[in-house]
Design a protein around this motif. Structure first.
Motif, PDB file in Angstrom:
ATOM      1  N   MET A  96       0.842  -1.189   0.000  1.00 36.99           N
ATOM      2  CA  MET A  96       0.000   0.000   0.000  1.00 36.99           C
ATOM      3  C   MET A  96       0.881   1.244   0.000  1.00 36.99           C
ATOM      4  O   MET A  96       1.867   1.296   0.714  1.00 36.99           O
ATOM      5  CB  MET A  96      -0.901   0.011   1.224  1.00 36.99           C
ATOM      6  N   PRO A  97       0.492   2.241  -0.748  1.00 40.68           N
ATOM      7  CA  PRO A  97       1.307   3.473  -0.844  1.00 40.68           C
ATOM      8  C   PRO A  97       1.138   4.358   0.396  1.00 40.68           C
ATOM      9  O   PRO A  97       0.062   4.876   0.662  1.00 40.68           O
ATOM     10  CB  PRO A  97       0.761   4.164  -2.088  1.00 40.68           C
ATOM     11  N   LYS A  98       2.203   4.483   1.148  1.00 35.87           N
ATOM     12  CA  LYS A  98       2.174   5.290   2.361  1.00 35.87           C
ATOM     13  C   LYS A  98       2.455   6.753   2.038  1.00 35.87           C
ATOM     14  O   LYS A  98       3.071   7.079   1.034  1.00 35.87           O
ATOM     15  CB  LYS A  98       3.202   4.780   3.361  1.00 35.87           C
ATOM     16  N   MET A  99       2.043   7.624   2.946  1.00 30.24           N
ATOM     17  CA  MET A  99       2.348   9.047   2.843  1.00 30.24           C
ATOM     18  C   MET A  99       3.678   9.314   3.527  1.00 30.24           C
ATOM     19  O   MET A  99       4.060   8.605   4.463  1.00 30.24           O
ATOM     20  CB  MET A  99       1.263   9.874   3.537  1.00 30.24           C
ATOM     21  N   THR A 100       4.347  10.373   3.091  1.00 28.83           N
ATOM     22  CA  THR A 100       5.541  10.823   3.794  1.00 28.83           C
ATOM     23  C   THR A 100       5.100  11.495   5.095  1.00 28.83           C
ATOM     24  O   THR A 100       3.913  11.799   5.287  1.00 28.83           O
ATOM     25  CB  THR A 100       6.329  11.845   2.962  1.00 28.83           C
ATOM     26  N   SER A 101       6.039  11.758   5.975  1.00 27.01           N
ATOM     27  CA  SER A 101       5.712  12.452   7.230  1.00 27.01           C
ATOM     28  C   SER A 101       5.049  13.785   6.957  1.00 27.01           C
ATOM     29  O   SER A 101       4.051  14.140   7.598  1.00 27.01           O
ATOM     30  CB  SER A 101       6.980  12.678   8.059  1.00 27.01           C
ATOM     31  N   GLU A 102       5.572  14.540   6.008  1.00 25.81           N
ATOM     32  CA  GLU A 102       5.002  15.853   5.684  1.00 25.81           C
ATOM     33  C   GLU A 102       3.601  15.713   5.111  1.00 25.81           C
ATOM     34  O   GLU A 102       2.703  16.488   5.447  1.00 25.81           O
ATOM     35  CB  GLU A 102       5.906  16.605   4.700  1.00 25.81           C
ATOM     36  N   ARG A 123      -6.097  17.035  24.767  1.00 23.60           N
ATOM     37  CA  ARG A 123      -4.953  17.126  23.851  1.00 23.60           C
ATOM     38  C   ARG A 123      -4.216  15.789  23.808  1.00 23.60           C
ATOM     39  O   ARG A 123      -4.016  15.157  24.834  1.00 23.60           O
ATOM     40  CB  ARG A 123      -3.992  18.217  24.303  1.00 23.60           C
ATOM     41  N   MET A 124      -3.818  15.408  22.601  1.00 21.65           N
ATOM     42  CA  MET A 124      -3.079  14.166  22.401  1.00 21.65           C
ATOM     43  C   MET A 124      -1.919  14.434  21.451  1.00 21.65           C
ATOM     44  O   MET A 124      -2.101  15.037  20.408  1.00 21.65           O
ATOM     45  CB  MET A 124      -3.991  13.091  21.814  1.00 21.65           C
ATOM     46  N   ARG A 125      -0.736  14.009  21.842  1.00 23.44           N
ATOM     47  CA  ARG A 125       0.433  14.115  20.971  1.00 23.44           C
ATOM     48  C   ARG A 125       0.553  12.828  20.170  1.00 23.44           C
ATOM     49  O   ARG A 125       0.704  11.755  20.744  1.00 23.44           O
ATOM     50  CB  ARG A 125       1.699  14.335  21.786  1.00 23.44           C
ATOM     51  N   PRO A 126       0.467  12.898  18.834  1.00 22.07           N
ATOM     52  CA  PRO A 126       0.612  11.686  18.023  1.00 22.07           C
ATOM     53  C   PRO A 126       1.965  11.010  18.255  1.00 22.07           C
ATOM     54  O   PRO A 126       3.009  11.660  18.178  1.00 22.07           O
ATOM     55  CB  PRO A 126       0.494  12.200  16.585  1.00 22.07           C
ATOM     56  N   GLU A 127       1.906   9.726  18.567  1.00 25.07           N
ATOM     57  CA  GLU A 127       3.117   8.934  18.793  1.00 25.07           C
ATOM     58  C   GLU A 127       3.320   7.895  17.697  1.00 25.07           C
ATOM     59  O   GLU A 127       4.444   7.548  17.375  1.00 25.07           O
ATOM     60  CB  GLU A 127       3.033   8.240  20.160  1.00 25.07           C
ATOM     61  N   ARG A 128       2.233   7.379  17.138  1.00 27.76           N
ATOM     62  CA  ARG A 128       2.298   6.401  16.056  1.00 27.76           C
ATOM     63  C   ARG A 128       1.342   6.813  14.945  1.00 27.76           C
ATOM     64  O   ARG A 128       0.256   7.297  15.210  1.00 27.76           O
ATOM     65  CB  ARG A 128       1.943   5.013  16.592  1.00 27.76           C
ATOM     66  N   TRP A 129       1.772   6.603  13.721  1.00 31.73           N
ATOM     67  CA  TRP A 129       1.022   7.010  12.543  1.00 31.73           C
ATOM     68  C   TRP A 129       0.834   5.828  11.597  1.00 31.73           C
ATOM     69  O   TRP A 129       1.750   5.022  11.420  1.00 31.73           O
ATOM     70  CB  TRP A 129       1.785   8.082  11.776  1.00 31.73           C
ATOM     71  N   LEU A 130      -0.326   5.746  10.984  1.00 33.06           N
ATOM     72  CA  LEU A 130      -0.594   4.865   9.854  1.00 33.06           C
ATOM     73  C   LEU A 130      -1.190   5.744   8.758  1.00 33.06           C
ATOM     74  O   LEU A 130      -1.988   6.633   9.051  1.00 33.06           O
ATOM     75  CB  LEU A 130      -1.617   3.785  10.211  1.00 33.06           C
ATOM     76  N   SER A 131      -0.802   5.502   7.515  1.00 33.49           N
ATOM     77  CA  SER A 131      -1.363   6.313   6.443  1.00 33.49           C
ATOM     78  C   SER A 131      -1.315   5.544   5.130  1.00 33.49           C
ATOM     79  O   SER A 131      -0.435   4.704   4.917  1.00 33.49           O
ATOM     80  CB  SER A 131      -0.605   7.634   6.299  1.00 33.49           C
ATOM     81  N   THR A 132      -2.275   5.837   4.286  1.00 37.44           N
ATOM     82  CA  THR A 132      -2.316   5.280   2.934  1.00 37.44           C
ATOM     83  C   THR A 132      -2.855   6.346   2.007  1.00 37.44           C
ATOM     84  O   THR A 132      -3.775   7.083   2.355  1.00 37.44           O
ATOM     85  CB  THR A 132      -3.207   4.020   2.878  1.00 37.44           C
ATOM     86  N   ASP A 133      -2.290   6.393   0.810  1.00 37.43           N
ATOM     87  CA  ASP A 133      -2.735   7.322  -0.236  1.00 37.43           C
ATOM     88  C   ASP A 133      -2.808   6.547  -1.549  1.00 37.43           C
ATOM     89  O   ASP A 133      -1.785   6.324  -2.197  1.00 37.43           O
ATOM     90  CB  ASP A 133      -1.760   8.497  -0.343  1.00 37.43           C
ATOM     91  N   TYR A 134      -4.004   6.130  -1.911  1.00 32.43           N
ATOM     92  CA  TYR A 134      -4.185   5.313  -3.118  1.00 32.43           C
ATOM     93  C   TYR A 134      -3.985   6.116  -4.400  1.00 32.43           C
ATOM     94  O   TYR A 134      -3.900   5.526  -5.471  1.00 32.43           O
ATOM     95  CB  TYR A 134      -5.548   4.620  -3.118  1.00 32.43           C
ATOM     96  N   SER A 135      -3.883   7.437  -4.308  1.00 25.91           N
ATOM     97  CA  SER A 135      -3.591   8.216  -5.512  1.00 25.91           C
ATOM     98  C   SER A 135      -2.149   8.008  -5.956  1.00 25.91           C
ATOM     99  O   SER A 135      -1.784   8.371  -7.080  1.00 25.91           O
ATOM    100  CB  SER A 135      -3.859   9.706  -5.283  1.00 25.91           C
ATOM    101  N   LYS A 136      -1.336   7.399  -5.120  1.00 25.07           N
ATOM    102  CA  LYS A 136       0.073   7.141  -5.460  1.00 25.07           C
ATOM    103  C   LYS A 136       0.267   5.847  -6.251  1.00 25.07           C
ATOM    104  O   LYS A 136       1.374   5.539  -6.636  1.00 25.07           O
ATOM    105  CB  LYS A 136       0.918   7.085  -4.176  1.00 25.07           C
ATOM    106  N   GLU A 137      -0.798   5.074  -6.452  1.00 23.76           N
ATOM    107  CA  GLU A 137      -0.657   3.813  -7.176  1.00 23.76           C
ATOM    108  C   GLU A 137      -0.586   4.045  -8.673  1.00 23.76           C
ATOM    109  O   GLU A 137      -1.125   4.939  -9.227  1.00 23.76           O
ATOM    110  CB  GLU A 137      -1.824   2.874  -6.872  1.00 23.76           C
TER     111      GLU A 137
END
Length: 139
Positions: free
Chosen positions: A1-7, A125-139
Motif C-alpha cells: 500500500m502506498p504510504k504518505m511521507t511524514s510531511e 490534547r493528544m500528541r501523536p506517537e504512532r502514525w498509519l497512512s495510505t494514499d491510493y492516488s500514489k498507485e
C-alpha cells in the motif's frame, strides 16, 4: 500500500475532516465515534467534549486514544494517529471557537461555540506517537 511521507500525513491530518476517535473500554469493543478536531503539523490533536461524556470518561481512564481522518471518495486516503493524552483542560470560548469555526465557518462557528460552551466543556490534547497512512492516488 502506498504510504504518505511524514510531511504529507501531517498536512492531511491538518486538513478539514471529521475524525473518528477510538478509545478502549473494559469488557466491550472500543468506543468509536466521529468528532471534530484541530491539528497543526508538529502539534497536538485537540478535541472538544464535555466532562461526564462517555468519551471523556474512557479517554481519562485509558490516558490515550486514536483518531482516523479519511477521504471517502476515490482515490482513498487516510491517516490514523494514536498517542497519549497530554492535557485535559477547561475549554473557553477562545479555545473552542477555532474548532467550531473550522467546521462551520466564521459566523456560524462563533455562534455554535457561544451556545456550546458550558462549565463542563473541556479540551483533550493528544500528541501523536504512532502514525498509519495510505494514499491510493500514489498507485
Amino acid at each position: 500500500m502506498p504510504k504518505m511521507t511524514s510531511e504529507e500525513r501531517e498536512a492531511f491530518l491538518a486538513e478539514l475532516h471529521v475524525g473518528v476517535i477510538a478509545v478502549e473500554r473494559p469488557d466491550r469493543a472500543p468506543l468509536s465515534v466521529p468528532i471534530w478536531y484541530v491539528y497543526e503539523p508538529g502539534g497536538e490533536v485537540v478535541i472538544w467534549t464535555d466532562i461526564g461524556s462517555v468519551k471523556e470518561k474512557l479517554i481519562r481512564a485509558a490516558g490515550r486514544f486514536s483518531l482516523t481522518a479519511q477521504v471517502e471518495q476515490p482515490p482513498y486516503r487516510y491517516v490514523t494517529v494514536e498517542g497519549s493524552v497530554t492535557a485535559i483542560e477547561p475549554a473557553t470560548l477562545a479555545t473552542a471557537r477555532p474548532i467550531a469555526v473550522r467546521y462551520f465557518g466564521e459566523a456560524e462557528g462563533t455562534a455554535y461555540a457561544e451556545q456550546g460552551i458550558t462549565d463542563k466543556s473541556i479540551l483533550i490534547r493528544m500528541r501523536p506517537e504512532r502514525w498509519l497512512s495510505t494514499d491510493y492516488s500514489k498507485e
